[in-house]
Design a protein around this motif. Structure first.
Motif, PDB file in Angstrom:
ATOM      1  N   MET A   1       0.841  -1.169   0.000  1.00  0.00           N
ATOM      2  CA  MET A   1       0.000   0.000   0.000  1.00  0.00           C
ATOM      3  C   MET A   1       0.893   1.243   0.000  1.00  0.00           C
ATOM      4  N   LYS A   2       0.463   2.267  -0.699  1.00  0.00           N
ATOM      5  CA  LYS A   2       1.206   3.527  -0.755  1.00  0.00           C
ATOM      6  C   LYS A   2       0.575   4.537   0.197  1.00  0.00           C
ATOM      7  N   TYR A   3       1.424   5.396   0.746  1.00  0.00           N
ATOM      8  CA  TYR A   3       0.967   6.424   1.664  1.00  0.00           C
ATOM      9  C   TYR A   3       1.553   7.769   1.275  1.00  0.00           C
TER      10      TYR A   3
ATOM     11  N   TYR B   1       4.132  11.350  11.790  1.00  0.00           N
ATOM     12  CA  TYR B   1       3.263  11.949  10.770  1.00  0.00           C
ATOM     13  C   TYR B   1       1.993  11.134  10.626  1.00  0.00           C
ATOM     14  N   GLU B   2       0.921  11.804  10.253  1.00  0.00           N
ATOM     15  CA  GLU B   2      -0.260  11.094   9.806  1.00  0.00           C
ATOM     16  C   GLU B   2       0.100  10.427   8.485  1.00  0.00           C
ATOM     17  N   LEU B   3      -0.365   9.225   8.278  1.00  0.00           N
ATOM     18  CA  LEU B   3      -0.124   8.541   7.016  1.00  0.00           C
ATOM     19  C   LEU B   3      -1.466   8.325   6.328  1.00  0.00           C
ATOM     20  N   LYS B   4      -1.566   8.857   5.101  1.00  0.00           N
ATOM     21  CA  LYS B   4      -2.825   8.774   4.359  1.00  0.00           C
ATOM     22  C   LYS B   4      -2.639   7.813   3.196  1.00  0.00           C
TER      23      LYS B   4
END
Length: 70
Positions: free
Chosen positions: A1-3, A65-68
Motif C-alpha cells: 500500500m502507498k501512503y 506523521y499522519e499517514l494517508k
C-alpha cells in the motif's frame, strides 16, 4: 500500500513525552526553529532526523506523521 504524509504529529509526541521542542532541540543539538517548522508543517523532516527524534521520544518514525493511504 502507498501512503502520503499528512500532518506532522511531533507536537503530540512531545506532549506525550512531557517535553518541549526547545528541550528536544537541545538534546539533539538542532535549532528549535527547525523543529517548529516541522510542527507547523512548513518542512518535512528527513529520515535521518525522524530516526533521531523517534529514538529520543521513544516512538517509531511513522508515529511522527499522519499517514494517508492512496
Amino acid at each position: 500500500m502507498k501512503y502520503e504524509l499528512g500532518a506532522c504529529l511531533l507536537a503530540l509526541r512531545l506532549s506525550e513525552a512531557r517535553m518541549t521542542a526547545e528541550q528536544l532541540a537541545q538534546l539533539l543539538q538542532y535549532k528549535p526553529e527547525r523543529l517548529v517548522d516541522y510542527i507547523d508543517n512548513k518542512r518535512v523532516m528527513p529520515l535521518k532526523t525522524a530516526i533521531a527524534i523517534a529514538d529520543t521520544l521513544g516512538c517509531r518514525e511513522r508515529d511522527l506523521y499522519e499517514l494517508k493511504p492512496y
